[in-house]
Design a protein around this motif. Structure first.
Motif, PDB file in Angstrom:
ATOM      1  N   ALA A  16       0.830  -1.208   0.000  1.00 48.83           N
ATOM      2  CA  ALA A  16       0.000   0.000   0.000  1.00 48.83           C
ATOM      3  C   ALA A  16       0.861   1.253   0.000  1.00 48.83           C
ATOM      4  N   GLN A  17       1.900   1.252   0.843  1.00 50.17           N
ATOM      5  CA  GLN A  17       2.775   2.423   0.921  1.00 50.17           C
ATOM      6  C   GLN A  17       3.564   2.629  -0.368  1.00 50.17           C
ATOM      7  N   THR A  18       3.971   1.539  -0.986  1.00 49.42           N
ATOM      8  CA  THR A  18       4.732   1.638  -2.233  1.00 49.42           C
ATOM      9  C   THR A  18       3.879   2.214  -3.356  1.00 49.42           C
ATOM     10  N   ILE A  19       2.647   1.736  -3.464  1.00 49.78           N
ATOM     11  CA  ILE A  19       1.732   2.244  -4.500  1.00 49.78           C
ATOM     12  C   ILE A  19       1.470   3.731  -4.290  1.00 49.78           C
ATOM     13  N   SER A  20       1.193   4.107  -3.038  1.00 47.83           N
ATOM     14  CA  SER A  20       0.918   5.502  -2.727  1.00 47.83           C
ATOM     15  C   SER A  20       2.148   6.376  -2.969  1.00 47.83           C
ATOM     16  N   LEU A  21       3.320   5.875  -2.548  1.00 47.56           N
ATOM     17  CA  LEU A  21       4.562   6.646  -2.712  1.00 47.56           C
ATOM     18  C   LEU A  21       4.922   6.828  -4.181  1.00 47.56           C
ATOM     19  N   LEU A  22       4.665   5.817  -4.993  1.00 53.49           N
ATOM     20  CA  LEU A  22       4.962   5.925  -6.425  1.00 53.49           C
ATOM     21  C   LEU A  22       4.155   7.062  -7.052  1.00 53.49           C
ATOM     22  N   ALA A 177      -3.378   6.958  -4.222  1.00 54.23           N
ATOM     23  CA  ALA A 177      -3.709   7.186  -2.811  1.00 54.23           C
ATOM     24  C   ALA A 177      -4.944   6.379  -2.409  1.00 54.23           C
ATOM     25  N   LEU A 178      -5.954   6.369  -3.269  1.00 56.76           N
ATOM     26  CA  LEU A 178      -7.169   5.602  -2.977  1.00 56.76           C
ATOM     27  C   LEU A 178      -6.862   4.103  -2.885  1.00 56.76           C
ATOM     28  N   VAL A 179      -6.030   3.605  -3.797  1.00 58.88           N
ATOM     29  CA  VAL A 179      -5.645   2.190  -3.749  1.00 58.88           C
ATOM     30  C   VAL A 179      -4.870   1.903  -2.471  1.00 58.88           C
ATOM     31  N   ILE A 183      -5.998  -0.676   0.660  1.00 62.59           N
ATOM     32  CA  ILE A 183      -5.215  -1.832   1.109  1.00 62.59           C
ATOM     33  C   ILE A 183      -4.836  -1.684   2.578  1.00 62.59           C
ATOM     34  N   THR A 184      -4.397  -0.469   2.976  1.00 58.70           N
ATOM     35  CA  THR A 184      -4.002  -0.239   4.371  1.00 58.70           C
ATOM     36  C   THR A 184      -5.142  -0.532   5.339  1.00 58.70           C
ATOM     37  N   SER A 185      -6.359  -0.219   4.924  1.00 57.76           N
ATOM     38  CA  SER A 185      -7.521  -0.427   5.803  1.00 57.76           C
ATOM     39  C   SER A 185      -7.729  -1.895   6.163  1.00 57.76           C
ATOM     40  N   THR A 186      -7.157  -2.802   5.361  1.00 53.08           N
ATOM     41  CA  THR A 186      -7.334  -4.240   5.624  1.00 53.08           C
ATOM     42  C   THR A 186      -6.244  -4.821   6.534  1.00 53.08           C
ATOM     43  N   VAL A 187      -5.239  -3.985   6.892  1.00 51.75           N
ATOM     44  CA  VAL A 187      -4.106  -4.477   7.685  1.00 51.75           C
ATOM     45  C   VAL A 187      -4.399  -4.304   9.172  1.00 51.75           C
ATOM     46  N   PRO A 188      -4.450  -5.404   9.947  1.00 57.49           N
ATOM     47  CA  PRO A 188      -4.663  -5.275  11.388  1.00 57.49           C
ATOM     48  C   PRO A 188      -3.391  -4.783  12.079  1.00 57.49           C
ATOM     49  N   VAL A 189      -3.526  -3.751  12.922  1.00 53.90           N
ATOM     50  CA  VAL A 189      -2.393  -3.216  13.677  1.00 53.90           C
ATOM     51  C   VAL A 189      -2.761  -3.209  15.147  1.00 53.90           C
TER      52      VAL A 189
END
Length: 397
Positions: A16-22, A177-179, A183-189
């Protein structure tokens, strides 16, 4: 948490971070190049640089408290959405014919502030997902991904701008950013225990972070070391394009090769630190890499021909992740999770200030002393400081 689960979680988070950062990186280059090509003004380029640095420094003073007080995953997602919203507003203005350079500067400032919040938040989230013994490898892998983005995003941005408008390019950041947020929303922290602190003021928590940093011997000395090294390496970070044009030729391809070889080296270095994991004592890896970096700066300064310069530039790129990754992993390992947001923010402020301060010092000198001499002198100092700290183990243990 079993191994499959945490690996699945961190894979989704880093994806998720890679897609957003790109997307962010492509648009960042596009905005700066648009300002450069449209205005051809040194003043506007200076203003755009300040808009890229100052908000990040200022927001970091408060970001650490927010990161330690609220949901770090939520902060990352909100920041992504905030930056995307600013980019969307800019795109709408441009599409309706309001192509205002000042608005571009405002968006650059908003993006910088978002980075000042998001970067320490991401660093603080990783140890909430990853077991401690795997932190070095995961941070190394994250560094590799970032290096790949640094390598490809200028080319992608240039290619898109050559066939499309800035407005079209802006929508890439919104989409990525939307993608990324989805994806981040599905990661349990795993949540932190922050109930006790919620009654404290933000300034009280900022003060607590500063006191913690002052009293934590390892962290305070690491911060001083980092400030010194980053200050001294600023000639290799900012003055090498000028050295290339003065010494080897003014052709654009030479400057392009200089940037690409460094980024290519960073990709290799990230892969090395990911597979190797560094020395048992993490900071030893940083110190050895720092010493090697200093010697390679000397190599840049004495390079007789361009191809030799490029070889040293690749090697410097390789040492960079080996220097930076253990610092991130050491903070994640040695600092309590409830304090990591503030400590990472303090480190980000130091990182954001040291290089510009170095340029304020070394930049004018480059018109008096040849850049090769500056690289050699700075390289000797970087090597000497790294070696001294390595020998004096008590300095950081």
């Amino acid at each position: 948490m079993n191994e499959y689960k945490w690996k699945s979680h961190i894979a989704r988070f880093l994806s998720a971070q890679t897609i957003s950062l790109l997307g962010s990186s492509i648009v960042q280059y596009a905005i700066i190049w648009y300002i450069t090509l449209t205005t051809s003004s040194g003043k506007m380029i200076t203003l755009s640089t300040l808009c890229g640095f100052l908000p990040q420094i200022l927001i970091s003073l408060f970001a650490g408290v927010w990161i330690d007080r609220y949901s770090r995953k939520g902060i990352v997602m909100i920041t992504d959405c905030f930056i995307a919203s600013a980019t969307l507003i800019l795109a709408v203005f441009f599409l309706t014919g309001h192509k205002n350079i000042e608005l571009l500067l405002v968006v650059l400032a908003i993006r910088s502030a978002g980075t000042g919040i998001q970067t320490p938040a991401v660093n603080a989230i990783i140890p909430q997902i990853v077991p401690q013994k795997y932190l070095m490898q995961v941070n190394g892998f994250n560094s590799t991904l970032s290096s790949i983005i640094m390598f490809v995003s200028p080319a992608i941005s240039g290619a898109i701008l050559s066939i499309a408008t800035l407005e079209t390019t802006l929508f890439i950041d919104i989409f990525t950013a939307l993608v990324g947020v989805s994806i981040t929303s599905t990661v349990p922290v795993k949540p932190l225990n922050i109930e006790v602190r919620m009654t404290k003021s933000h300034f009280t928590e900022m003060k607590e972070g500063a006191v913690y940093l002052k009293n934590h011997t390892f962290m305070s000395r690491l911060l001083i070391f980092q400030l010194l090294i980053l200050f001294l390496i600023s000639p290799s970070a900012f003055l090498t394009p000028l050295m290339v044009s003065r010494t080897f030729g003014t052709e654009v391809w030479r400057l392009t090769m200089s940037e690409m070889t460094y980024s290519f080296g960073m990709i290799i270095g990230g892969a090395i630190i990911t597979s190797w994991g560094g020395f048992k004592k993490k900071l030893n890896t940083t110190l050895v890499a720092g010493g090697v970096y200093g010697m390679l700066m000397i190599g840049l300064g004495i390079s007789p021909v361009f191809i030799v310069y490029l070889i040293f530039n690749v090697l410097i790129g390789i040492t960079s992740p080996c220097y930076n990754t253990p610092i991130t992993a050491s903070i994640q390992e040695k600092v309590e999770q409830e304090m990591q947001g503030r400590i990472f923010s303090f480190m980000q402020i130091a990182n954001s200030c040291a290089l510009p301060l170095g340029m304020i010092f070394f930049g004018p000198l480059a018109d008096i002393i040849n850049i090769q001499s500056l690289l050699i002198i700075s390289g000797i100092l970087v090597f000497s400081i790294s070696t001294f700290v390595y020998i004096r183990r008590g300095f950081y243990e």
